[in-house]
Write a protein that holds these residues in place. Structure first.
Motif, short mmCIF file in Angstrom:
data_model
loop_
_atom_site.label_atom_id
_atom_site.label_comp_id
_atom_site.label_asym_id
_atom_site.label_seq_id
_atom_site.Cartn_x
_atom_site.Cartn_y
_atom_site.Cartn_z
N ASP A 60 0.84 -1.21 0.00
CA ASP A 60 0.00 0.00 0.00
C ASP A 60 0.87 1.25 0.00
N PHE A 61 1.91 1.20 0.80
CA PHE A 61 2.83 2.34 0.87
C PHE A 61 3.44 2.61 -0.51
N LEU A 62 3.89 1.54 -1.15
CA LEU A 62 4.54 1.70 -2.47
C LEU A 62 3.55 2.24 -3.51
N ARG A 63 2.32 1.76 -3.44
CA ARG A 63 1.33 2.21 -4.44
C ARG A 63 1.03 3.69 -4.34
N LYS A 64 1.30 4.27 -3.18
CA LYS A 64 1.04 5.70 -3.01
C LYS A 64 2.20 6.54 -3.54
N LEU A 65 3.29 5.90 -3.89
CA LEU A 65 4.48 6.63 -4.35
C LEU A 65 4.47 6.77 -5.88
N PRO A 66 5.15 7.82 -6.40
CA PRO A 66 5.34 7.88 -7.85
C PRO A 66 6.16 6.67 -8.30
N GLU A 67 6.01 6.31 -9.55
CA GLU A 67 6.66 5.09 -10.04
C GLU A 67 8.18 5.12 -9.85
N ARG A 68 8.75 6.27 -10.05
CA ARG A 68 10.20 6.38 -9.92
C ARG A 68 10.66 6.03 -8.51
#
Lengths: 289, 192
Positions: B133-141
């Motif tokens: 979930d944390f990663l999905r909230k981040l920009p792809e880069r």
């Protein structure tokens, strides 16, 4: 939390995320092992030379022409335009003064019909730029004269055209990318290595032409960006309608003209980074000895 | 030009499906170096990394069919990472001093937990979901930098080189990400 737990938790990250980034990791690693873009570009130039010669023999190379136009927000390009015509009121209209019956070029690169390096509109090559040399020198003389009393240039100094410019890459509304390789932007720099104008060289319907950049980047903003990210690659992009943007190595997008609009917020800027041909780097902007 | 470089992933998967042993050859040709590097990041040992490579080819051979990977390099990378981590843990275990104290403490530790393996797996899955979930909230880069460093264990200079940025940029980005992750985990009630 133990290291073991952390290791296990990382292994439980959603598979789709891992798949996507594992594939990207492989692609980036392969890309990094390939020759630098400049080499690729040289190869492409060589490969297209023969075709260019054939086209040149068949239709003749159009005499380069200039259409000095400028974005009202860009004082430097405006001044450059004035250097060419002496009176900015002369270039308010969209007409192109052609020589040897040249055809009307598209009014801006962003409006082009997704032209790629095919048919008559082959990519701009080093030979194309060389063929414009005399004309570019005239442009420089006019620009230098216009700037003679400004801070950009001192007595006896001249501007320089950077012939290894950057290509036009347009991000369309649906997020797809169009490579307009028949357009090349050549920065003009002062002896301090700052950009003072941008000349766009383009080929349309087989005819080679050039003009002061119309609706191009705000040069003051671009210079600031190049200073801020000195020695690092900046990716130049046309985004949407008439907006020119730059992506910096930290993944930030900077609008050099225009402003973010609906679709630009959803773009995956990272995927446009490291594209071939549209890189600008302050190291490219060295005045010739 | 090496003709084997042109073999597509789909063609390689087809070879596996037809039980054609050249599948392994082609996999090694196309992804061998990449897989080796993934294992080496974790193990820092050439021989162990080569063995992990071979185990990965065998695992792929056993898994396809019935599986049909959507993204072959991702599929292989996940396998080799798992194998390399298992090997790393095994090596860590072997390095422990085999004294009675170690044995007795482990024995006591295990007996105090109801089902350590099950509990640990549940915790890991829970934490894995939070990390996703944390990663999905981040920009792809940022997702990419995070996973390159902490999932694939890529060295910072390697990440910087492939992204065309300086090491300090990657380092700064990771520092920022670690800070954000810490706050996120705290908000989610994870005990650090």
């Amino acid at each position: 939390m133990t290291i073991e737990l952390l290791e296990q938790a990382l292994s439980c990250i959603d598979e789709d995320l891992i798949e996507k980034h594992a594939a990207m990791r492989y692609e980036l690693s392969e890309q990094a092992q390939r020759p630098r873009p400049i080499i690729t570009r040289r190869l492409r130039v060589l490969a297209s030379c023969a075709a260019c010669l054939l086209v040149a023999c068949a239709v003749g190379i159009a005499i380069p022409l200039v259409q000095p136009r400028y974005s009202g927000s860009d004082s430097m390009n405006a001044a450059a335009g004035e250097a060419l015509l002496g009176d900015s009121s002369h270039y308010a209209d969209e007409a192109v003064s052609t020589v040897a019956g040249g055809t009307q070029p598209p009014s801006s690169p962003a409006e082009s019909d997704g032209m790629t390096a095919t048919g008559a509109d082959m990519p701009i090559t080093a030979e194309d730029i060389d063929s414009l040399d005399a004309y570019l020198q005239d442009l420089l003389t006019l620009l230098t004269k216009n700037y003679a009393s400004s801070e950009s240039i001192g007595a006896g100094e001249t501007f320089t055209v950077i012939k290894n410019g950057y290509e036009h890459v347009t991000v369309n509304g649906d997020g797809s990318v169009t490579y307009n390789r028949n357009y090349l932007d050549l920065p003009v720099i002062n002896p301090q290595g700052e950009i003072v104008a941008i000349i766009t060289v383009y080929r349309h319907n087989g005819q080679l032409s050039c003009q002061m950049s119309h609706g191009g980047p705000n040069i003051e903003k671009l210079n600031t960006l190049l200073q801020q990210y000195a020695g690092q690659d900046i990716v130049m992009l046309y985004v949407g309608d008439f907006s020119e943007a730059a992506i910096t190595p930290d993944g930030e997008i900077h609008f050099l003209t225009g402003s973010p609009s609906g679709f630009t917020e959803d773009l995956d800027y990272y995927s446009y980074y490291r594209r071939e041909g549209n890189i600008l780097n302050s190291d490219m902007l060295k005045p010739q000895e | 030009m090496n003709p084997t470089r042109t073999v597509t992933d789909d063609a390689i998967v087809e070879l596996y499906w037809h039980r054609d042993e050249t599948a392994i050859e082609q996999t090694h040709e196309k992804y061998g170096k990449h897989l080796y590097r993934t294992a080496y990041n974790i193990l820092q040992d050439a021989l162990d990394s080569e063995e992990c490579q071979n185990d990965t080819y065998l695992a792929a051979w056993n898994a396809i069919p019935p599986q049909r990977p959507r993204v072959l390099p991702a599929f292989l990378t996940q396998i080799i990472r798992r194998i390399a981590i298992d090997r790393y843990r095994e090596k860590q275990r072997q390095k422990r001093i085999p004294s009675e104290l170690t044995i007795s403490m482990e024995d006591l530790h295990e007996s105090l937990q109801e089902d350590p393996a099950e509990r640990s797996q549940w915790e890991a899955e829970h934490l894995g979901r939070i990390l996703s979930d944390f990663l999905r909230k981040l920009p792809e880069r940022e997702q990419h930098i995070f996973l390159r460093r902490y999932y694939f264990a890529d060295p910072i200079d390697d990440i910087a080189r492939t992204l065309g940025v300086s090491e300090s940029t990657v380092y700064k980005q990771l520092t920022k990400l670690k800070k954000s992750l810490k706050s996120y985990l705290e908000r989610e009630g994870v005990t650090l």
